[in-house]
Write a protein that holds these residues in place. Structure first.
Motif, PDB file in Angstrom:
ATOM      1  N   GLY A 104       0.817  -1.206   0.000  1.00 57.60           N
ATOM      2  CA  GLY A 104       0.000   0.000   0.000  1.00 57.60           C
ATOM      3  C   GLY A 104       0.853   1.260   0.000  1.00 57.60           C
ATOM      4  N   GLU A 105       1.909   1.252   0.814  1.00 54.37           N
ATOM      5  CA  GLU A 105       2.801   2.412   0.877  1.00 54.37           C
ATOM      6  C   GLU A 105       3.608   2.556  -0.408  1.00 54.37           C
ATOM      7  N   ALA A 106       3.998   1.438  -1.000  1.00 49.57           N
ATOM      8  CA  ALA A 106       4.732   1.505  -2.266  1.00 49.57           C
ATOM      9  C   ALA A 106       3.869   2.113  -3.358  1.00 49.57           C
ATOM     10  N   GLY A 107       2.601   1.694  -3.410  1.00 46.61           N
ATOM     11  CA  GLY A 107       1.696   2.278  -4.394  1.00 46.61           C
ATOM     12  C   GLY A 107       1.466   3.758  -4.156  1.00 46.61           C
ATOM     13  N   ILE A 130      -8.818   8.085 -12.783  1.00 40.76           N
ATOM     14  CA  ILE A 130      -7.952   6.926 -12.548  1.00 40.76           C
ATOM     15  C   ILE A 130      -8.102   6.435 -11.111  1.00 40.76           C
ATOM     16  N   ALA A 131      -8.193   7.386 -10.154  1.00 40.77           N
ATOM     17  CA  ALA A 131      -8.384   7.004  -8.753  1.00 40.77           C
ATOM     18  C   ALA A 131      -9.698   6.247  -8.563  1.00 40.77           C
ATOM     19  N   ALA A 132     -10.748   6.680  -9.245  1.00 44.62           N
ATOM     20  CA  ALA A 132     -12.034   5.983  -9.145  1.00 44.62           C
ATOM     21  C   ALA A 132     -11.900   4.535  -9.613  1.00 44.62           C
ATOM     22  N   PHE A 133     -11.164   4.329 -10.709  1.00 41.82           N
ATOM     23  CA  PHE A 133     -10.948   2.958 -11.192  1.00 41.82           C
ATOM     24  C   PHE A 133     -10.166   2.133 -10.184  1.00 41.82           C
ATOM     25  N   CYS A 164      -2.098   3.155  -5.074  1.00 42.42           N
ATOM     26  CA  CYS A 164      -2.073   3.949  -6.308  1.00 42.42           C
ATOM     27  C   CYS A 164      -3.266   4.903  -6.364  1.00 42.42           C
ATOM     28  N   GLY A 165      -4.443   4.425  -5.976  1.00 45.28           N
ATOM     29  CA  GLY A 165      -5.625   5.286  -5.958  1.00 45.28           C
ATOM     30  C   GLY A 165      -5.470   6.442  -4.982  1.00 45.28           C
TER      31      GLY A 165
END
Length: 521
Positions: A104-107, A130-133, A164-165
Motif C-alpha cells: 500500500g505504501e509503495a503504491g 484513474i483514482a475511481a478505477f 495507487c488510488g
C-alpha cells in the motif's frame, strides 16, 4: 463660446436655439450623447468584472473538489483497524500482513513521480478518474479475497492498487491547488493537507459505529471493503467532474502561451538562504514577447537531469534524507502495526479506533501548529531547525515509552498518550521537512528535490515494518499471534535509537555544514 461671453449681434438667438436642441437630445437619449470611447470602456469593464466573477466561482469549485478528495482519501491509514483479522480469519503471518502494508505504501509513495507528471500533462480531473478505477477495482477485489479466502497474491494486488488510488486522489488535489492559488500557496496547500489528515479521523469513527461488532470488537472487513469500493469511487468521480468544470490551470497555461523567444537569465536569489550547490550560477528560463529586447545573455539552461544530479551530489542532502528515513519510517511502522500491538496487550485493552482518531487529531493539530511556529521563528530570525530537532527527540521519547513497557501499563489505559506523541511528532516532521528543503536548496528546485527525498519515508517504512514483523513472528507461539511486551520491545528500542540518530544527523548538518556555508534555515 465661454460661459458669460456676449454673442455678436444676430447670433444670440441662433446659439440659444442650438443649446435648446442639444439639451433636448441629451434628455431624450443620455447614453447616445456619451462619447463612444467611454461606452466601450464601460462595456469592457463590465465584461471583465463578469469574467472575474466567473473565474472566482470556478476556482472555488476546484478548491472544494480538492478538499472533498483529500477529506476522503485516507482510507489506507485505517489498516491497523482490521489488520489483526487477516491473521485470525485468513491465517496470515505477521510478515504477510506487513507485506500488504508495504505494498500500500509503495503504491502511494513510489508512484508519485509518474503521478506528478500525469497531473501536469493531463490535469487533476483525469487523475481522479484513474483514482475511481483503482478504488473500485482494488476494494472490490479485497472484499472478495477476504470473503472467499482467495490466494494471498490477490490481496497483495488489492493493496498495491489502493495505494495507487490514494496517490492519484491526494497528489492530484495538491497539485491543482498549488497551480490555481499561486499567490496564496501556503493556505491553499495547508487546508487540503489538513483535510487529508482529518480523513482517517472521521473514517475511523464510521468504522467504529457501522462496521464494528459491539461485543467482539471485530471489524466486518468484507462489508467495509465493499463500502469503500462504492463510496470512494463516487467521491473520485464527483471530484473529477468538479476539476473539469472548475478552474483548469493546465488549460489556462496553454491558452496563455504566445509566440515568444526563450531567454535564459541568471537567477537573483531573494531567499533568506543561499544555494548550497557549487558550480555555475543556476539559471531560469524566461520569455519575452517578439520584438522585446533581451536583457541578458543566453546561458546554458539548468535541466531537470542536472538539477537531480547536483542535488544528489551534495552530501548534506543524504544526511538530511537519513533523518527522514529514521524518523518517518518508524512512524509509518507504528501507524500500520498499532492494531497488532494493541492485541498483544491482551484484554481488556485500548480501543484501536479511538487510538487511530487520537493519532489523526494530534497529527493534524501539530501540522498546523508546527507551520505557524516555524513562520514565527523565521520572523524573529531564529532557525526552524531547532523545532525540527525538538520533534525528532519527541518521537524518540514516544518510541522508548513503548519499548520500555509504557504501553502495557494498566492494560493499555495510557496507550493514547503514546499515540498522541507519535502522531504529533510524525505530523510535525512532515510539515517542517519540506520547508527546510525549500530554504536550503531553493524554491525553484523544490519539486524535484522533495520528490527525490519523498522516497525515503517509503523505504524506511519497508525496513522497519519488516523488522517489526520478524521480531513479532519470532515470539509468536503458533506463528500467528503474539502476546506480551517481548512481541515488540526490541523493535521500539531500535526505533527509539533511530530517532536519536536523526537528531544527531540533523544537528551536525545544521551546525557544521549549513552554518559554515552561511545558510539560514
Amino acid at each position: 463660446m465661454p460661459a458669460g461671453a456676449e454673442y455678436p449681434p444676430g447670433e444670440s438667438l441662433v446659439a440659444a436655439a442650438e443649446a435648446d436642441v442639444a439639451l433636448a437630445d441629451l434628455l431624450e437619449d443620455p447614453v447616445g450623447m456619451v462619447p463612444e470611447v467611454i461606452t466601450t470602456e464601460i462595456t469592457a469593464a463590465t465584461a471583465q468584472h463578469d469574467s472575474r466573477s466567473h473565474s472566482h466561482a470556478r476556482r472555488l469549485l476546484t478548491f472544494g473538489s480538492a478538499l472533498l478528495s483529500c477529506l476522503c482519501a485516507g482510507s489506507i491509514m485505517l489498516f491497523a483497524l482490521y489488520a489483526p483479522q487477516f491473521q485470525t480469519h485468513l491465517g496470515y503471518t505477521q510478515v504477510q500482513v506487513n507485506v500488504l502494508s508495504i505494498l500500500g505504501e509503495a503504491g502511494m509513495y513510489l508512484t508519485t513521480p509518474v503521478v506528478g507528471i500525469s497531473a501536469d500533462v493531463f490535469g487533476s480531473g483525469v487523475l481522479s478518474l484513474i483514482a475511481a478505477f483503482f478504488y473500485a477495482s482494488a476494494y472490490s477485489l479485497a472484499a472478495w479475497s477476504y470473503a472467499a479466502s482467495l490466494p494471498f497474491p490477490c490481496m497483495m494486488l488489492s493493496f498495491l492498487f489502493i495505494g495507487c488510488g490514494t496517490a492519484c486522489m491526494y497528489f492530484g488535489s495538491i497539485t491543482v491547488c498549488a497551480k490555481t492559488f499561486a499567490s496564496n500557496r501556503g493556505l491553499a496547500l495547508g487546508l487540503p493537507i489538513t483535510a487529508y489528515g482529518l480523513s482517517s479521523l472521521w473514517l475511523s469513527q464510521v468504522v467504529a459505529w457501522f462496521f464494528t461488532d459491539r461485543e467482539s470488537g471485530e471489524v466486518a472487513v468484507s462489508r467495509l471493503f465493499g463500502f469503500f469500493a462504492v463510496f470512494l469511487a463516487v467521491v473520485a468521480l464527483l471530484a473529477a467532474a468538479g476539476f473539469q468544470l472548475g478552474y483548469r490551470p493546465e488549460l489556462e497555461a496553454q491558452s496563455a502561451l504566445r509566440p515568444k523567444k526563450a531567454v535564459h537569465t541568471k537567477r537573483v536569489s531573494t531567499d533568506e538562504s543561499a544555494q548550497l550547490l557549487n558550480g555555475d550560477e543556476p539559471v531560469i528560463e524566461a520569455f519575452v514577447e517578439d520584438g522585446e529586447e533581451e536583457v541578458e545573455e543566453i546561458t546554458s539552461p539548468l535541466t531537470r537531469t542536472r538539477m537531480v544530479l547536483d542535488f544528489v551530489s551534495d552530501y548534506t542532502a543524504w544526511v538530511f534524507a537519513l533523518g527522514l528515513f529514521t524518523t518517518t519510517g518508524p512512524g509509518e511502522m507504528f501507524l500500520n502495526n498499532m492494531g497488532s500491538i494493541i492485541r498483544s496487550i491482551g484484554t481488556p485493552g485500548p480501543s484501536a479506533p479511538t487510538n487511530v482518531a487520537v493519532i489523526a487529531f494530534s497529527s493534524v493539530t501539530m501540522r498546523i501548529a508546527a507551520g505557524v511556529a516555524s513562520d514565527q521563528l523565521a520572523a524573529r530570525h531564529r532557525s526552524r531547525m531547532g523545532l525540527l530537532l525538538f520533534f525528532a527527540a519527541f518521537l524518540g521519547l514516544g518510541h522508548f515509552m513503548v519499548g520500555f513497557g509504557g504501553a502495557q501499563i494498566a492494560h493499555g489505559r495510557w496507550f493514547w498518550v503514546v499515540s498522541a506523541i507519535l502522531g504529533a511528532g510524525y505530523g510535525a516532521v512532515f510539515t517542517l521537512a519540506p520547508a527546510v528543503v525549500s530554504l536550503v536548496w531553493g524554491a525553484e528546485r523544490f519539486g524535484t528535490n522533495w520528490g527525490v527525498l519523498f522516497v525515503f519515508p517509503a523505504i524506511g517504512a519497508i525496513v522497519y515494518e519488516l523488522l517489526y514483523a520478524a521480531i513479532y513472528d519470532a515470539h509468536s507461539a503458533d506463528a500467528r499471534l503474539c502476546l506480551g511486551l517481548e512481541c515488540y520491545r526490541a523493535t521500539f528500542l531500535v526505533t527509539g535509537m533511530s530517532c536519536i540518530v536523526a537528531f544527531l544527523a540533523w544537528l551536525c548538518v545544521w551546525r557544521i555544514s549549513w552554518n559554515l556555508r552561511g545558510v539560514f534555515v
